[in-house]
Write an enzyme that holds these catalytic residues in place. Sequence first.
Site, PDB file in Angstrom:
ATOM      1  N   THR A 195      11.214  85.941   0.159  1.00 21.90           N
ATOM      2  CA  THR A 195      12.019  87.055  -0.314  1.00 21.90           C
ATOM      3  C   THR A 195      13.403  86.542  -0.707  1.00 21.90           C
ATOM      4  O   THR A 195      13.873  85.548  -0.170  1.00 21.90           O
ATOM      5  CB  THR A 195      12.141  88.091   0.820  1.00 21.90           C
ATOM      6  OG1 THR A 195      10.854  88.641   1.090  1.00 21.90           O
ATOM      7  CG2 THR A 195      13.115  89.211   0.477  1.00 21.90           C
ATOM      8  N   ILE A 198       3.879  98.026   1.924  1.00 16.63           N
ATOM      9  CA  ILE A 198       5.327  98.028   1.769  1.00 16.63           C
ATOM     10  C   ILE A 198       5.931  97.261   2.938  1.00 16.63           C
ATOM     11  O   ILE A 198       5.604  97.520   4.096  1.00 16.63           O
ATOM     12  CB  ILE A 198       5.882  99.461   1.713  1.00 16.63           C
ATOM     13  CG1 ILE A 198       5.362 100.168   0.459  1.00 16.63           C
ATOM     14  CG2 ILE A 198       7.418  99.448   1.725  1.00 16.63           C
ATOM     15  CD1 ILE A 198       5.709 101.630   0.384  1.00 16.63           C
ATOM     16  N   ASP A 247       9.609  95.150   4.609  1.00 16.04           N
ATOM     17  CA  ASP A 247      10.934  95.550   5.071  1.00 16.04           C
ATOM     18  C   ASP A 247      11.971  95.597   3.956  1.00 16.04           C
ATOM     19  O   ASP A 247      12.970  96.317   4.059  1.00 16.04           O
ATOM     20  CB  ASP A 247      11.425  94.585   6.144  1.00 16.04           C
ATOM     21  CG  ASP A 247      11.656  93.184   5.578  1.00 16.04           C
ATOM     22  OD1 ASP A 247      12.821  92.794   5.416  1.00 16.04           O
ATOM     23  OD2 ASP A 247      10.677  92.480   5.298  1.00 16.04           O
ATOM     24  N   THR A 305      14.841  88.496   5.750  1.00 12.53           N
ATOM     25  CA  THR A 305      13.666  87.856   5.164  1.00 12.53           C
ATOM     26  C   THR A 305      12.760  87.364   6.290  1.00 12.53           C
ATOM     27  O   THR A 305      13.234  87.027   7.371  1.00 12.53           O
ATOM     28  CB  THR A 305      14.075  86.681   4.264  1.00 12.53           C
ATOM     29  OG1 THR A 305      12.888  86.008   3.816  1.00 12.53           O
ATOM     30  CG2 THR A 305      14.940  85.676   4.997  1.00 12.53           C
ATOM     31  N   GLY A 306      11.459  87.320   6.033  1.00 15.90           N
ATOM     32  CA  GLY A 306      10.533  86.829   7.053  1.00 15.90           C
ATOM     33  C   GLY A 306       9.357  87.764   7.239  1.00 15.90           C
ATOM     34  O   GLY A 306       8.866  88.376   6.283  1.00 15.90           O
ATOM     35  N   GLU A 307       8.903  87.916   8.456  1.00 16.14           N
ATOM     36  CA  GLU A 307       7.784  88.803   8.774  1.00 16.14           C
ATOM     37  C   GLU A 307       8.238  90.243   8.647  1.00 16.14           C
ATOM     38  O   GLU A 307       8.929  90.778   9.514  1.00 16.14           O
ATOM     39  CB  GLU A 307       7.287  88.547  10.193  1.00 16.14           C
ATOM     40  CG  GLU A 307       6.314  87.396  10.318  1.00 16.14           C
ATOM     41  CD  GLU A 307       5.713  87.334  11.701  1.00 16.14           C
ATOM     42  OE1 GLU A 307       4.688  88.027  11.939  1.00 16.14           O
ATOM     43  OE2 GLU A 307       6.255  86.621  12.557  1.00 16.14           O
ATOM     44  N   GLY A 308       7.837  90.884   7.569  1.00 15.48           N
ATOM     45  CA  GLY A 308       8.297  92.239   7.302  1.00 15.48           C
ATOM     46  C   GLY A 308       7.978  93.222   8.402  1.00 15.48           C
ATOM     47  O   GLY A 308       8.808  94.065   8.763  1.00 15.48           O
TER      48      GLY A 308
END
Length: 341
Positions: free
Chosen positions: A211, A240, A242, A261-264
Site C-alpha cells: 500500500t 475492503i 483498512d 500499511t500491512g495486514e488490513g
Amino acid sequence: MAGKEIQEMKGSEGGARRRRRWAIAVHGGAGVDPKLPLEKQAQAEKILARCLQLGVAALRSNLAAVDVVELVVRELETDPFFNSGRGSALTRKGTVEMEASIMDGQRRRCGAVSGVTTVKNPISLARLVMDRSPHSYLAFHGAEQFAREQGVETVENAYFVTEDNAEMLRLAKEAGSILFDYRVPMAAGCRAEAAAGEMNSLPLSVYAAETVGCVAVDTQGRCAAATSTGGLMNKMEGRIGDSPLIGAGTYACKACAVSCTGEGEAIIRSTLARDVAALMEYKGLSLDGAVQYAIKERLDEGKAGLIAVSSDGDVACGFNCVGMFRAYATEDGLFHVGIWD
C-alpha cells in the site's frame, strides 16, 4: 511596559506560533522480503526519494498539506512498482478493485472510495468525495458514477494490470492462497510451499503489502493524510481493507496525521491510525511515543507499519515486521529513505 508594547509583543508571539515547521513522510508498504534483490531495493528507494522531493518542493512553495499528500500519492499511483493505481493487486478474477482515502485534519474532513475499477487516480476521486459530495465514502458503482459526473480521468481496467501481477496471481491460485507479497520473486523454498498450498502458514514478514501513503504538516500546522491501495493478491471481489477506512488506515486531526500499511484486517480491528491520535490527545504522549505504543500494543499478532507527522513538525514511523518502504523529511534538514529496521 506600555499597553501598546504589550499588544505588539502578543501579536508577534502569536505570529511565531502560527508559523510551524513543515514535515512529510511517504510509505510504500510494510512487510518486506529480507531477500529482496538489491536492484529492487534501489528502485524502491529511488521512487520514494523522488516522491518525497516532490512533496518537499510543494511544502516549500506553501502548498496546503492536504494538496501535498494528494499530489504525492497520485505520483505513487502512477508508478507500477507499488500496489496502488497502475500495478494494483488483482482479485481472484484477475481484475483490479482499488481503494483510497484522504483526510484534512484542520476540520477533520475526509473522503474515501472503494471498488474503483476505471479511475486512473483513486486518491483524487477520494478528494472529490470530500470536497464535492455530501458524503464521506462512496464505493463500487456509486463511486464510478460519481467519477464520471466529476469528469475525472478514467481508463480500461486492463491499464492497471501488469505482467508481474498476472504471474503472481497465477502462483496464488496454484497455492490456493491470498498473497501479501506479489511483487518480490519468491525463493525456491517459498515456491515449493506455494505449490503445496501452504502459503498461508508463512509470516507476513516474508511478504510486502505494498500500500502507499503520505502524511504532511505545512507551515500553518495543518496536518493531512492520504492512503491508496489495490489490496491483496487473489482477494475475493468486494473485499475492503483498512486503507479507505477513516480511523483505521488513515486519520488526521489538529494533533497529527497517520497513514498505515500491512495486514488490513489487523489494522481495522485495532483502529490503528486513530489510536495514535488518541494516545496523543488523551494520554499526552509524544508523536513517536504514540506510534511505538500503537505498533507494539494494539496489533495483537497482526503485522503492520505506519508513518505519522505532528502539528509541531515532528515525524515518526513504526513497524513490527522485517521492513517498511519509507521516506521522510523535515524543515530542520532531516532527509531519510529506508527499507529495513
